[in-house]
Each structure stands twice: as C-alpha cells, then as structure tokens.
Design a protein around this motif. Structure first.
Motif, mmCIF file in Angstrom:
data_model
loop_
_atom_site.group_PDB
_atom_site.id
_atom_site.type_symbol
_atom_site.label_atom_id
_atom_site.label_comp_id
_atom_site.label_asym_id
_atom_site.label_seq_id
_atom_site.Cartn_x
_atom_site.Cartn_y
_atom_site.Cartn_z
ATOM 1 N N MET A 1 49.098 25.364 47.640
ATOM 2 C CA MET A 1 49.398 26.664 48.252
ATOM 3 C C MET A 1 48.931 27.800 47.344
ATOM 4 O O MET A 1 48.945 27.676 46.128
ATOM 5 C CB MET A 1 50.902 26.799 48.497
ATOM 6 N N ILE A 2 48.497 28.894 47.978
ATOM 7 C CA ILE A 2 48.056 30.064 47.223
ATOM 8 C C ILE A 2 49.028 31.212 47.442
ATOM 9 O O ILE A 2 49.373 31.542 48.585
ATOM 10 C CB ILE A 2 46.637 30.491 47.659
ATOM 11 N N HIS A 3 49.472 31.792 46.332
ATOM 12 C CA HIS A 3 50.333 32.969 46.412
ATOM 13 C C HIS A 3 49.720 34.155 45.670
ATOM 14 O O HIS A 3 49.960 35.302 46.017
ATOM 15 C CB HIS A 3 51.717 32.665 45.835
ATOM 16 N N LYS A 4 48.904 33.838 44.625
ATOM 17 C CA LYS A 4 48.373 34.914 43.792
ATOM 18 C C LYS A 4 46.911 34.656 43.456
ATOM 19 O O LYS A 4 46.520 33.516 43.167
ATOM 20 C CB LYS A 4 49.199 35.026 42.497
ATOM 21 N N LEU A 5 46.107 35.737 43.489
ATOM 22 C CA LEU A 5 44.685 35.639 43.177
ATOM 23 C C LEU A 5 44.319 36.648 42.100
ATOM 24 O O LEU A 5 44.855 37.755 42.057
ATOM 25 C CB LEU A 5 43.819 35.932 44.400
ATOM 26 N N VAL A 6 43.370 36.249 41.250
ATOM 27 C CA VAL A 6 42.690 37.190 40.358
ATOM 28 C C VAL A 6 41.239 37.264 40.804
ATOM 29 O O VAL A 6 40.572 36.222 40.925
ATOM 30 C CB VAL A 6 42.778 36.757 38.886
ATOM 31 N N ILE A 7 40.767 38.473 41.070
ATOM 32 C CA ILE A 7 39.406 38.689 41.566
ATOM 33 C C ILE A 7 38.645 39.522 40.543
ATOM 34 O O ILE A 7 39.077 40.623 40.178
ATOM 35 C CB ILE A 7 39.417 39.395 42.934
ATOM 36 N N PHE A 8 37.533 39.005 40.062
ATOM 37 C CA PHE A 8 36.674 39.747 39.151
ATOM 38 C C PHE A 8 35.547 40.405 39.949
ATOM 39 O O PHE A 8 34.842 39.737 40.710
ATOM 40 C CB PHE A 8 36.076 38.813 38.087
ATOM 41 N N GLY A 9 35.373 41.694 39.774
ATOM 42 C CA GLY A 9 34.222 42.337 40.394
ATOM 43 C C GLY A 9 34.517 43.677 41.012
ATOM 44 O O GLY A 9 35.380 43.779 41.884
ATOM 45 N N GLY A 10 33.804 44.707 40.555
ATOM 46 C CA GLY A 10 33.853 46.014 41.198
ATOM 47 C C GLY A 10 32.769 46.160 42.237
ATOM 48 O O GLY A 10 32.465 47.267 42.689
ATOM 49 N N THR A 11 32.163 45.025 42.638
ATOM 50 C CA THR A 11 31.135 45.022 43.672
ATOM 51 C C THR A 11 31.756 45.294 45.039
ATOM 52 O O THR A 11 32.981 45.275 45.200
ATOM 53 C CB THR A 11 30.439 43.653 43.713
ATOM 54 N N SER A 12 30.911 45.512 46.034
ATOM 55 C CA SER A 12 31.424 45.719 47.390
ATOM 56 C C SER A 12 32.184 44.492 47.866
ATOM 57 O O SER A 12 33.219 44.600 48.533
ATOM 58 C CB SER A 12 30.274 46.042 48.352
ATOM 59 N N GLU A 13 31.691 43.290 47.490
ATOM 60 C CA GLU A 13 32.394 42.061 47.870
ATOM 61 C C GLU A 13 33.752 41.969 47.185
ATOM 62 O O GLU A 13 34.748 41.584 47.793
ATOM 63 C CB GLU A 13 31.551 40.828 47.497
ATOM 64 N N GLY A 14 33.793 42.319 45.888
ATOM 65 C CA GLY A 14 35.054 42.259 45.156
ATOM 66 C C GLY A 14 36.085 43.216 45.719
ATOM 67 O O GLY A 14 37.263 42.860 45.867
ATOM 68 N N ARG A 15 35.640 44.430 46.048
ATOM 69 C CA ARG A 15 36.571 45.412 46.609
ATOM 70 C C ARG A 15 37.084 44.962 47.973
ATOM 71 O O ARG A 15 38.278 45.069 48.277
ATOM 72 C CB ARG A 15 35.875 46.775 46.730
ATOM 73 N N GLU A 16 36.164 44.459 48.807
ATOM 74 C CA GLU A 16 36.570 44.002 50.135
ATOM 75 C C GLU A 16 37.581 42.870 50.045
ATOM 76 O O GLU A 16 38.611 42.870 50.750
ATOM 77 C CB GLU A 16 35.348 43.550 50.937
ATOM 78 N N LEU A 17 37.318 41.909 49.174
ATOM 79 C CA LEU A 17 38.220 40.768 49.042
ATOM 80 C C LEU A 17 39.582 41.182 48.487
ATOM 81 O O LEU A 17 40.618 40.696 48.941
ATOM 82 C CB LEU A 17 37.593 39.713 48.131
ATOM 83 N N ALA A 18 39.580 42.090 47.502
ATOM 84 C CA ALA A 18 40.844 42.524 46.907
ATOM 85 C C ALA A 18 41.716 43.222 47.936
ATOM 86 O O ALA A 18 42.922 42.946 48.048
ATOM 87 C CB ALA A 18 40.560 43.448 45.717
ATOM 88 N N GLU A 19 41.113 44.135 48.691
ATOM 89 C CA GLU A 19 41.889 44.880 49.693
ATOM 90 C C GLU A 19 42.354 43.956 50.808
ATOM 91 O O GLU A 19 43.483 44.040 51.286
ATOM 92 C CB GLU A 19 41.038 46.038 50.230
ATOM 93 N N TRP A 20 41.475 43.039 51.223
ATOM 94 C CA TRP A 20 41.840 42.076 52.275
ATOM 95 C C TRP A 20 42.959 41.161 51.812
ATOM 96 O O TRP A 20 43.936 40.912 52.543
ATOM 97 C CB TRP A 20 40.620 41.249 52.662
ATOM 98 N N SER A 21 42.835 40.642 50.591
ATOM 99 C CA SER A 21 43.839 39.718 50.060
ATOM 100 C C SER A 21 45.211 40.376 50.008
ATOM 101 O O SER A 21 46.219 39.777 50.404
ATOM 102 C CB SER A 21 43.414 39.260 48.656
ATOM 103 N N ALA A 22 45.251 41.624 49.525
ATOM 104 C CA ALA A 22 46.532 42.338 49.473
ATOM 105 C C ALA A 22 47.083 42.574 50.871
ATOM 106 O O ALA A 22 48.292 42.445 51.103
ATOM 107 C CB ALA A 22 46.350 43.664 48.737
ATOM 108 N N ASP A 23 46.194 42.903 51.825
ATOM 109 C CA ASP A 23 46.637 43.122 53.209
ATOM 110 C C ASP A 23 47.202 41.845 53.825
ATOM 111 O O ASP A 23 48.070 41.906 54.712
ATOM 112 C CB ASP A 23 45.473 43.635 54.065
#
Length: 480
Positions: A1-23
C-alpha cells in the motif's frame, strides 16, 4: 500500500505529479533544486515542498527522514547525474524508485532529420561546432551548460540565451558575460509562434536545443527553426531510459494504493475547417484543450496550435500509426485527431473510423465536424450549394468534362497533381474554354485568394495546391 510519496523534480512532470498526488489524498513531498522551482508548485493540502540541491549523503538522510513508500524521479531527461544520485540514495535506503520518462518526439519524422538538423551528444560538442561557424545563435538549453558556449573567443558575443527567470540563473549569466539583449528570461515551454518570433528578433542563423521531448516544446522549436530556414543543433539525451510516463505512473500509484481504476480512451475526431484554425467550432476547441495529446499532419498541428496552447502535438495522421501509439501508451485517456475541412466530406476521418472498427473495443469516439471547403467556397461566391454537384480530384481521378456536361455546375477539390491550370487546359482542349471558373486558394488563411475568370484565360495560372474550384458551364452561369 502507498500512503506517502517523495517526488524529485521541478519539471512540468514533477509539478503535475506532486499536485495530483496531493489531490488524491497521498502525503506528498516534492524536492526542487531552486527557489524558482518552489514558486512553480501550487499550494495543496498534504503537499510539502523542499528546496535545495542534494548530494548522495544529503539525499539519503532526506529520504530516511521522510520515509516514503515510493520515490519518484521526475527530474529532467538531461539531468543524468541527479538521476544517478536518486537511484543510489533510494537503493541505500531500501526504497522503491520509479523513473518518470518524458515522451520522446518521434525520431523518424522529417523535422528530426535532414541537412539542417545536426545531432550531437553534449553541449561541449555543440559549442565546438558553433565556434567553427558564423551567425547568431539562439540558445535554448538553459543556464546549466552555458559556460561551455562562452569558452570560445567570439562565440559568446553571438549567443542569445533563453533561460529561466530566476535571480540565481540571471546572476550566473551576468557572470559569464551574457547580459542585456543577449539574455532572454522566460518560462517555457513556448508555442511555435513565439519561438519563431524570437528567432527572427535576434536574426538567428543557428538554434541549439536539447532533445526535451513532446512536453518540453521540442516540436515547437524544431518547426520554428524549419520555418526560419536556419540550422538546428540537437543535444541528444544522455541515454534512452526505461520508466513510466506521467499517465502510466498515476495508474500504477492508484493500483499500488488498492485502486485499480482505469478509463477507456476517448478519441475526438475534429474537422478544423479549411486552414488557420479559425473555422474550429467552440466544442471542437474545448475537446482539443481537454486532450492529453493531439495527432495530425504537421500543417494541421501548426494551424491549431494557437487554439490549443500547451497541448502536445504528434505528427501522425494515419490510423495505424495513431493506434500503434495508443497501444504503446495505454494510459492515455483523451486524445484528438485533427483533419482538414469537414470530417464527413472527402476526409481522412472515414479511413480512421474504418481502422477503428478493425481494432475492436477499448475506445470511444466523438466526431466534431468542421466547415467544408465546399460550403466555404459556395459562401464566398454566394452560390446555393444545392445547385452544385460536389466532386473531388484530390488523390483520385474524375472525368471532369463529363461531370460538367451532365451537371452544368461542378465543385472540385484539387491537389498537387490536379491544379487550376491543368483543369482549365483539359476543359479548353475539350471545347469548354468558356467555362466560368470560381476558384478559392488557401481558403481560411490570411493570404486567401478568390479568382473568377474563364477557363481559357487560366491555363497558365500557377497557384498553391490548397485550392478548390466551382466550374460553371456557360449555359448554367445564371442558375442561382
């Protein structure tokens, strides 16, 4: 199971994934290298932003402190050293790591080859080539390797560098002597028209770009350079990595979290009118803006770019090529295919639908008709469409003289082989030189032309291949 993620990257992909993951409700930590990268990530509940460059030991300590269930490397495809550090640090901590890969621009396309495109392996190699040439250089590789291009005497004065509008980046450029009109600080990716305007503004003879993939604006830069007729140096990716696209990773995360949701792919077939995109309907434009990717011939993609800003385009227009792409990217949920004119009138849409029926399930289709060349030409000359027999010699043969004899008033869609002059020569040789020709050239574009004349006076008329005619037999000219 996944509860927490660490995402590396200020790229467009990194930003999209971070915002999506939090949502989605996951505890999410995104690591960016600079303050500017921090500013680009939108605030979200459950989203923590960490700033700063990390070496292997610092990154290891960071991961041990955060203790994520999954590490996501969404750094730039050219950030090979950072990717290696993330791989090693995650392994040291015993954490699962997934690499996000940016979709590459298809290398088999015309834009990626030819005598005006030179592919090199590094910024140093690109600088070495430019030092032996002349002409202004539009540099779109960012600030990281800018020093390589200032090593050679005389090259620095030729450079116009486009970099991120970050204070530290600007300070680095100033230190290297890149300043004033030679420094363009803007956040991309950019539409083709803006790239084109910048190339012309600096009178560039060369453009240098990294192979940054579809979402990085690679196509838009190559197309702008092609239209300017200048040479392009492409710095290739350090390696062709294996990993998941953003859409594929989203599905993987939901699956690992116990949510196996998966959507079928919706394909929007869009008739965009004659050209220029101005005949797009409002519902068609909405569909374009909602699409993850847009397929079409290069001219079609160029024409619709202003109406679908930020949407990546792929120059595929044959059904088999598009479906092969979709099968290789099964997590695409909504895509569009653009066709010229009307989807129901001598359009590639019919062939696409036939290919779809052969492929079977897994797809839903919506069709958005555009304004056909037939309707437009009748409107331009104020002719009732029901009085005209509609035919086409675009990629096919028709007995034009017989059509004119039988129907009196005939619409023809032309191509590179069947031109205004060749049709008029055929009519004149058959004794129909008095036929009135109503021609529309590049309908829908800013340089649209309308011609009204006799066939025997147009036998030497050289025109663009984007043309259509209404032929009026002499005894049918006043038919309404």
């Amino acid at each position: 199971m996944i509860h927490k993620l660490v995402i590396f990257g200020g790229t467009s992909e990194g930003r999209e994934l971070a915002e999506w993951s939090a949502d989605q409700g996951f505890d999410t930590v995104v690591s960016v290298a600079t303050q500017y990268g921090r500013q680009m990530v939108a605030d979200r509940p459950n989203l923590k932003i960490c700033e700063g460059r990390l070496d292997r030991e610092c990154m290891k300590a960071f991961l041990l402190r955060e203790a994520p269930d999954l590490v996501v490397d969404a750094t730039h495809p050219h950030a090979a050293e950072v990717t290696q550090t993330i791989r090693q640090a995650a392994a040291d901590c015993g954490l699962t790591r997934i690499r996000v890969v940016r979709e590459e621009f298809p290398t088999g396309t015309e834009l990626c080859g030819g005598e005006n495109v030179l592919r090199v392996s590094s910024a140093r190699e690109a600088a070495r080539v430019l030092a032996q040439e002349s002409g202004a250089v539009f540099l779109t590789t960012g600030s990281k390797e800018l020093r390589e291009f200032t090593r050679y005497p005389g090259l620095r004065e030729r450079i116009y560098a486009r970099v991120l509008p970050d204070s530290r980046v600007l300070a680095e450029c100033e230190e290297l002597g890149i300043r004033g009109k030679h420094l363009i600080a803007m956040q991309g990716p950019f539409p083709m028209e803006m790239n084109l305007a910048m190339l012309r503004m600096v009178s560039a003879g060369w453009m240098v770009t990294k192979e940054s993939g579809i979402s990085g604006g690679f196509y838009e830069k190559l197309e702008a350079a092609r239209q300017c007729g200048i040479r392009t140096i492409v710095i290739e990716r350090p390696e062709h990595e294996k990993g998941l696209t953003v859409a594929e990773l989203k599905t993987r995360i939901l699956t690992l979290a116990g949510d196996g949701r998966r959507q079928s792919c919706t394909i929007c077939l869009i008739g965009m009118g004659m050209g220029g995109g101005q005949q797009l309907t409002l519902e068609a434009q909405k569909a374009l803006l909602e699409s993850e990717v847009i397929f079409g011939a290069p001219r079609m993609l160029e024409d619709i770019a202003p109406y679908a800003p930020g949407r990546p385009g792929i120059p595929f227009y044959m059904g088999k090529d598009i479906f092969n792409y979709l099968e290789e990217h099964p997590q695409k949920n909504t895509v569009s295919v653009v066709f010229s004119g009307d989807t129901g009138y001598h359009s590639g849409c019919s062939g696409f639908l036939k290919e779809l029926r052969m492929r079977g399930g897994g797809y839903s289709v919506r069709v958005f008709p555009g304004i056909s060349t037939f309707s437009c030409l009748c409107a331009r000359f104020q002719i009732r469409g029901e009085t005209v027999f509609a035919a086409s010699v675009h990629g096919q043969e028709e007995d034009i003289v017989s059509l004119l004899k039988n129907y009196g008033r005939v619409f023809l869609l032309l191509d590179r082989t069947h031109t205004i002059s060749s049709v008029c020569q055929q009519l004149s040789e058959a004794g129909y030189g008095g036929t009135q020709i109503l021609a529309g050239i590049r309908l829908g574009y800013a340089d649209e032309q309308l011609i009204k004349d006799r066939a025997d006076r147009l036998t030497r008329r050289d025109t663009d291949s984007l043309a259509a005619l209404i032929l009026e037999r002499e005894d049918s000219i006043d038919a309404g």
